[in-house]
Design a protein around this motif. Structure first.
Motif, PDB file in Angstrom:
ATOM      1  N   PRO A  75     -60.817 -45.651 -22.351  1.00  0.00           N
ATOM      2  CA  PRO A  75     -61.712 -45.435 -21.201  1.00  0.00           C
ATOM      3  C   PRO A  75     -61.862 -43.948 -20.897  1.00  0.00           C
ATOM      4  O   PRO A  75     -61.057 -43.117 -21.337  1.00  0.00           O
ATOM      5  N   ASN A  76     -62.896 -43.629 -20.151  1.00  0.00           N
ATOM      6  CA  ASN A  76     -63.076 -42.248 -19.707  1.00  0.00           C
ATOM      7  C   ASN A  76     -62.082 -41.874 -18.615  1.00  0.00           C
ATOM      8  O   ASN A  76     -61.725 -40.695 -18.480  1.00  0.00           O
ATOM      9  N   LEU A  77     -61.649 -42.884 -17.840  1.00  0.00           N
ATOM     10  CA  LEU A  77     -60.859 -42.594 -16.654  1.00  0.00           C
ATOM     11  C   LEU A  77     -59.997 -43.792 -16.277  1.00  0.00           C
ATOM     12  O   LEU A  77     -60.424 -44.939 -16.436  1.00  0.00           O
ATOM     13  N   ILE A  78     -58.800 -43.521 -15.790  1.00  0.00           N
ATOM     14  CA  ILE A  78     -57.980 -44.505 -15.084  1.00  0.00           C
ATOM     15  C   ILE A  78     -57.702 -43.922 -13.704  1.00  0.00           C
ATOM     16  O   ILE A  78     -57.222 -42.793 -13.588  1.00  0.00           O
ATOM     17  N   LYS A  79     -58.024 -44.674 -12.658  1.00  0.00           N
ATOM     18  CA  LYS A  79     -57.881 -44.130 -11.303  1.00  0.00           C
ATOM     19  C   LYS A  79     -57.412 -45.213 -10.342  1.00  0.00           C
ATOM     20  O   LYS A  79     -57.774 -46.377 -10.469  1.00  0.00           O
ATOM     21  N   GLY A  80     -56.621 -44.816  -9.363  1.00  0.00           N
ATOM     22  CA  GLY A  80     -56.143 -45.718  -8.326  1.00  0.00           C
ATOM     23  C   GLY A  80     -54.872 -45.179  -7.716  1.00  0.00           C
ATOM     24  O   GLY A  80     -54.476 -44.034  -7.986  1.00  0.00           O
ATOM     25  N   ASP A  81     -54.214 -46.005  -6.901  1.00  0.00           N
ATOM     26  CA  ASP A  81     -52.928 -45.561  -6.366  1.00  0.00           C
ATOM     27  C   ASP A  81     -51.806 -45.767  -7.381  1.00  0.00           C
ATOM     28  O   ASP A  81     -50.664 -45.356  -7.151  1.00  0.00           O
ATOM     29  N   LEU A  82     -52.145 -46.397  -8.518  1.00  0.00           N
ATOM     30  CA  LEU A  82     -51.256 -46.531  -9.672  1.00  0.00           C
ATOM     31  C   LEU A  82     -49.947 -47.242  -9.342  1.00  0.00           C
ATOM     32  O   LEU A  82     -48.893 -46.945  -9.907  1.00  0.00           O
ATOM     33  N   ASP A  83     -50.038 -48.219  -8.440  1.00  0.00           N
ATOM     34  CA  ASP A  83     -48.867 -49.033  -8.142  1.00  0.00           C
ATOM     35  C   ASP A  83     -48.785 -50.254  -9.040  1.00  0.00           C
ATOM     36  O   ASP A  83     -47.793 -50.990  -9.007  1.00  0.00           O
ATOM     37  N   SER A  84     -49.826 -50.495  -9.842  1.00  0.00           N
ATOM     38  CA  SER A  84     -49.860 -51.662 -10.730  1.00  0.00           C
ATOM     39  C   SER A  84     -49.808 -51.281 -12.205  1.00  0.00           C
ATOM     40  O   SER A  84     -49.206 -51.999 -13.009  1.00  0.00           O
ATOM     41  N   ALA A  85     -50.443 -50.192 -12.576  1.00  0.00           N
ATOM     42  CA  ALA A  85     -50.451 -49.782 -13.983  1.00  0.00           C
ATOM     43  C   ALA A  85     -49.037 -49.427 -14.433  1.00  0.00           C
ATOM     44  O   ALA A  85     -48.326 -48.687 -13.760  1.00  0.00           O
ATOM     45  N   ARG A  86     -48.622 -49.963 -15.575  1.00  0.00           N
ATOM     46  CA  ARG A  86     -47.287 -49.698 -16.084  1.00  0.00           C
ATOM     47  C   ARG A  86     -47.164 -48.254 -16.577  1.00  0.00           C
ATOM     48  O   ARG A  86     -48.104 -47.724 -17.183  1.00  0.00           O
ATOM     49  N   PRO A  87     -46.035 -47.621 -16.337  1.00  0.00           N
ATOM     50  CA  PRO A  87     -45.859 -46.228 -16.780  1.00  0.00           C
ATOM     51  C   PRO A  87     -46.123 -46.035 -18.265  1.00  0.00           C
ATOM     52  O   PRO A  87     -46.732 -45.036 -18.662  1.00  0.00           O
ATOM     53  N   ALA A  88     -45.676 -46.971 -19.107  1.00  0.00           N
ATOM     54  CA  ALA A  88     -45.893 -46.833 -20.550  1.00  0.00           C
ATOM     55  C   ALA A  88     -47.372 -46.883 -20.900  1.00  0.00           C
ATOM     56  O   ALA A  88     -47.827 -46.197 -21.836  1.00  0.00           O
ATOM     57  N   VAL A  89     -48.132 -47.676 -20.143  1.00  0.00           N
ATOM     58  CA  VAL A  89     -49.571 -47.763 -20.377  1.00  0.00           C
ATOM     59  C   VAL A  89     -50.244 -46.447 -20.004  1.00  0.00           C
ATOM     60  O   VAL A  89     -51.083 -45.910 -20.749  1.00  0.00           O
ATOM     61  N   LEU A  90     -49.876 -45.903 -18.853  1.00  0.00           N
ATOM     62  CA  LEU A  90     -50.455 -44.624 -18.431  1.00  0.00           C
ATOM     63  C   LEU A  90     -50.069 -43.505 -19.393  1.00  0.00           C
ATOM     64  O   LEU A  90     -50.888 -42.626 -19.700  1.00  0.00           O
ATOM     65  N   GLU A  91     -48.844 -43.550 -19.875  1.00  0.00           N
ATOM     66  CA  GLU A  91     -48.403 -42.529 -20.826  1.00  0.00           C
ATOM     67  C   GLU A  91     -49.203 -42.615 -22.119  1.00  0.00           C
ATOM     68  O   GLU A  91     -49.613 -41.588 -22.684  1.00  0.00           O
ATOM     69  N   TYR A  92     -49.452 -43.836 -22.587  1.00  0.00           N
ATOM     70  CA  TYR A  92     -50.219 -44.004 -23.821  1.00  0.00           C
ATOM     71  C   TYR A  92     -51.628 -43.432 -23.669  1.00  0.00           C
ATOM     72  O   TYR A  92     -52.063 -42.611 -24.486  1.00  0.00           O
ATOM     73  N   TYR A  93     -52.332 -43.865 -22.618  1.00  0.00           N
ATOM     74  CA  TYR A  93     -53.719 -43.406 -22.470  1.00  0.00           C
ATOM     75  C   TYR A  93     -53.779 -41.910 -22.184  1.00  0.00           C
ATOM     76  O   TYR A  93     -54.670 -41.207 -22.665  1.00  0.00           O
ATOM     77  N   GLY A  94     -52.817 -41.394 -21.411  1.00  0.00           N
ATOM     78  CA  GLY A  94     -52.783 -39.961 -21.168  1.00  0.00           C
ATOM     79  C   GLY A  94     -52.595 -39.173 -22.451  1.00  0.00           C
ATOM     80  O   GLY A  94     -53.203 -38.115 -22.641  1.00  0.00           O
ATOM     81  N   SER A  95     -51.766 -39.705 -23.366  1.00  0.00           N
ATOM     82  CA  SER A  95     -51.537 -39.018 -24.641  1.00  0.00           C
ATOM     83  C   SER A  95     -52.769 -39.020 -25.528  1.00  0.00           C
ATOM     84  O   SER A  95     -52.872 -38.210 -26.461  1.00  0.00           O
ATOM     85  N   LYS A  96     -53.707 -39.928 -25.246  1.00  0.00           N
ATOM     86  CA  LYS A  96     -54.954 -40.005 -26.019  1.00  0.00           C
ATOM     87  C   LYS A  96     -56.089 -39.237 -25.359  1.00  0.00           C
ATOM     88  O   LYS A  96     -57.239 -39.326 -25.794  1.00  0.00           O
ATOM     89  N   GLY A  97     -55.775 -38.497 -24.303  1.00  0.00           N
ATOM     90  CA  GLY A  97     -56.786 -37.669 -23.662  1.00  0.00           C
ATOM     91  C   GLY A  97     -57.553 -38.334 -22.555  1.00  0.00           C
ATOM     92  O   GLY A  97     -58.519 -37.765 -22.031  1.00  0.00           O
ATOM     93  N   VAL A  98     -57.145 -39.542 -22.151  1.00  0.00           N
ATOM     94  CA  VAL A  98     -57.811 -40.238 -21.052  1.00  0.00           C
ATOM     95  C   VAL A  98     -57.377 -39.606 -19.726  1.00  0.00           C
ATOM     96  O   VAL A  98     -56.177 -39.387 -19.500  1.00  0.00           O
ATOM     97  N   ALA A  99     -58.326 -39.304 -18.853  1.00  0.00           N
ATOM     98  CA  ALA A  99     -58.003 -38.757 -17.536  1.00  0.00           C
ATOM     99  C   ALA A  99     -57.346 -39.836 -16.689  1.00  0.00           C
ATOM    100  O   ALA A  99     -57.868 -40.947 -16.566  1.00  0.00           O
ATOM    101  N   VAL A 100     -56.189 -39.521 -16.121  1.00  0.00           N
ATOM    102  CA  VAL A 100     -55.465 -40.437 -15.240  1.00  0.00           C
ATOM    103  C   VAL A 100     -55.333 -39.763 -13.881  1.00  0.00           C
ATOM    104  O   VAL A 100     -54.726 -38.695 -13.775  1.00  0.00           O
TER     105      VAL A 100
END
Length: 253
Positions: A75-100
């Motif tokens: 995705p182009n972006l992941i946004k929210g209060d991030l209380d549901s997204a798993r840390p490993a998921v955010l780490e993966y997409y962040g490592s691929k250049g996705v804005a979090v």
């Protein structure tokens, strides 16, 4: 007269040309609700900008059939209060250049935060996307009511906003007349006109199995649920005195 069509649901993109051609760019917001891989692929391919609302990132990451192809669906972006997204998921997409983006605002939902981000992009690009929301019409009742309420409000800010689940597609018809192009290979047979968030409305229709003629509709009175699209009839005309929801059954992909 407002013209509505759903080419993003068309199975064969070359099979039909709209009688009301319009150049549309679609933005997709993925919510934290279940959806099938075929529906996701259909909407992803139709969209130019894609965003996950918080836990929607988990849904994308875990989606059956794309686990070994995740790099093709960033995705182009992941946004929210991030209380549901798993840390490993955010780490993966962040490592691929996705804005979090971690937005702590407690006065707006994750969906609202994603729409705000899209609006900022549109302002910079001097363009407005037609918005597709994947999810929002199933699951917890309070979240469903929020979707209904928020899209009711968005009708004054955006030209077209669609909510899509595996079972149905829906959007708000504002006061006035509307022509809805029907993709029979994607929609039907059932449909409905729902007076949500209003005291009542006066409805007239053409192109349905059970048409209405200056008919009052309200939660205290008649609600046109389980109506039917007419085979071979490619347009539905609706006139309403107040905003209401149009919904149609979505055929399985």
């Amino acid at each position: 007269m407002s013209i509505w069509s759903t080419p993003f649901l068309r199975r064969n993109q070359a099979a039909k040309t709209s009688k009301f051609p319009q150049e549309s760019k679609y933005a997709l917001i993925i919510l934290n609700q279940p959806f099938s891989t075929p529906l996701f692929r259909q909407l992803w391919d139709a969209s130019e900008w894609r965003c996950c609302a918080d836990g929607g990132a988990n849904r994308l990451y875990d989606l059956e059939g794309i686990v070994d192809k995740r790099e093709c669906f960033l995705p182009n972006l992941i946004k929210g209060d991030l209380d549901s997204a798993r840390p490993a998921v955010l780490e993966y997409y962040g490592s691929k250049g996705v804005a979090v983006i971690h937005d702590r605002d407690q006065d707006s939902t994750d969906l609202m935060k994603c729409v705000a981000a899209l609006t900022e992009i549109e302002t910079r690009e001097n363009v407005q996307y037609d918005l597709i929301i994947l999810g929002g019409l199933s699951g917890r009742l309070d979240q469903t009511v929020h979707t209904l309420s928020y899209l009711h409000k968005l009708r004054k800010q955006r030209n077209r906003v669609f909510a899509v689940t595996d079972e149905s597609v829906g959007w708000v018809l504002d006061t006035g007349e509307h022509t809805i192009e029907i993709e029979h290979n994607a929609l039907g047979p059932t449909c409905g006109l729902l007076p949500v968030g209003i005291g009542g409305t006066i409805l007239s229709t053409r192109g349905l199995r059970w048409n209405l003629s200056n008919t009052p509709s309200s939660f205290d009175g008649m609600v046109s649920t389980s109506n039917h699209l007419v085979p071979g009839c490619d347009q539905v005309w609706v006139k309403t005195s107040k905003p209401l929801w149009w919904t149609a059954e979505l055929r399985p992909f």
